[in-house]
Design an enzyme around this catalytic site. Structure first.
Site, PDB file in Angstrom:
ATOM      1  N   GLY A  57       0.716  -1.332  -0.158  1.00  0.00           N
ATOM      2  CA  GLY A  57      -0.010   0.037  -0.001  1.00  0.00           C
ATOM      3  C   GLY A  57       0.961   1.236   0.134  1.00  0.00           C
ATOM      4  N   GLN A  62       2.825   9.848   1.156  1.00  0.00           N
ATOM      5  CA  GLN A  62       4.258   9.356   1.131  1.00  0.00           C
ATOM      6  C   GLN A  62       5.221   9.479  -0.117  1.00  0.00           C
ATOM      7  OE1 GLN A  62       2.402   5.040   1.969  1.00  0.00           O
ATOM      8  NE2 GLN A  62       4.401   5.059   2.918  1.00  0.00           N
ATOM      9  N   CYS A  99       6.133  -0.293   7.118  1.00  0.00           N
ATOM     10  CA  CYS A  99       5.602   0.655   6.410  1.00  0.00           C
ATOM     11  C   CYS A  99       6.835   1.330   5.412  1.00  0.00           C
ATOM     12  CB  CYS A  99       5.193   1.905   7.425  1.00  0.00           C
ATOM     13  SG  CYS A  99       4.759   3.449   6.522  1.00  0.00           S
ATOM     14  N   LEU A 100       6.601   1.626   4.428  1.00  0.00           N
ATOM     15  CA  LEU A 100       7.718   2.040   3.439  1.00  0.00           C
ATOM     16  C   LEU A 100       8.385   3.420   3.887  1.00  0.00           C
ATOM     17  CD1 LEU A 100       5.762   1.425  -0.089  1.00  0.00           C
ATOM     18  CD2 LEU A 100       7.456   0.061   0.953  1.00  0.00           C
ATOM     19  N   HIS A 141      -4.267   0.900   7.362  1.00  0.00           N
ATOM     20  CA  HIS A 141      -2.963   1.569   7.509  1.00  0.00           C
ATOM     21  C   HIS A 141      -2.786   2.950   6.574  1.00  0.00           C
ATOM     22  CE1 HIS A 141       1.655   0.987   7.583  1.00  0.00           C
ATOM     23  NE2 HIS A 141       1.406   1.960   6.629  1.00  0.00           N
ATOM     24  N   GLU A 142      -3.482   2.495   5.431  1.00  0.00           N
ATOM     25  CA  GLU A 142      -3.443   3.790   4.352  1.00  0.00           C
ATOM     26  C   GLU A 142      -4.316   5.009   4.710  1.00  0.00           C
ATOM     27  OE1 GLU A 142      -0.831   3.618   2.459  1.00  0.00           O
ATOM     28  OE2 GLU A 142      -0.775   1.511   3.006  1.00  0.00           O
ATOM     29  N   HIS A 145      -2.532   6.910   7.316  1.00  0.00           N
ATOM     30  CA  HIS A 145      -1.568   7.723   6.529  1.00  0.00           C
ATOM     31  C   HIS A 145      -2.365   9.104   5.940  1.00  0.00           C
ATOM     32  CE1 HIS A 145       2.342   5.839   6.156  1.00  0.00           C
ATOM     33  NE2 HIS A 145       1.745   4.874   5.624  1.00  0.00           N
TER      34      HIS A 145
END
Ligand code: ZN
Length: 173
Positions: A57, A62, A99-100, A141-142, A145
């Site tokens: 995701g 991000q 997480c990226l 999660h997204e 963000h």
């Protein structure tokens, strides 16, 4: 090339990922109001960037764009959602999550086992995405963000202490 869209000029770019400490990750993203060429391009870049192996995701902030859009890549199923709103969340799961924007850090996070999210696609057409397990985790999660929240904010007790230690070491040093 399922789910991968092209710009008007035919180009799509993998964009660099903003890392922990970048204020854009702590800023609530703005709703998308213009369904224009810039949005189509943003979605294309998000889908391209999330399509790299090991990615599930990616939220627009991000890659430095404070708009309510995210893309997902689950078992090769790539898609996106604009202005997502979680309409239902049920049950509970606790799995390792990463997480990226915080590469290499994984902690067990408690999330709803099932989630349903409504929104629109890049053309403004209504979309509903729902599912359990990893899909539900990804959605939650997204959307976090887009609200300026990171997964480490969801930790408590010893896991939170460990995460804060790891973050201090890694990002403050
Ligand atoms: Zn993330």
């Amino acid at each position: 090339m399922a789910g991968v869209t092209l710009r008007q000029d035919g180009t799509v770019a993998q964009r660099p990922i903003r890392l922990f400490g970048d204020p854009v990750l702590r800023t609530r993203c703005d709703a998308v109001v213009a369904f224009d060429r810039a949005l189509v391009s943003l979605v294309a870049d998000l889908e391209e960037t999330v399509s790299a192996p090991g990615r599930a995701g990616l939220a627009a902030n991000q890659i430095g764009v404070s708009r309510r859009v995210f893309a997902y890549n689950l078992d090769g199923w790539v898609g996106h959602l604009v202005n997502p709103v979680i309409e239902a969340a049920e049950g509970e799961q606790e799995e390792d999550e990463g997480c990226l924007s915080l590469p290499g850090l994984w902690y067990a996070v408690r999330r709803a086992q099932y989630a349903r999210v409504g929104g629109v696609d890049r053309r403004g057409r209504p979309v509903v995405v729902e599912g359990e397990g990893l899909l539900a985790r990804c959605i939650q999660h997204e959307v976090d963000h887009l609200n300026g929240r990171l997964f480490v904010d969801r930790l408590s007790g010893s896991a939170r202490k460990q995460a804060m230690r790891d973050l201090r070491e890694r990002y403050i040093g």
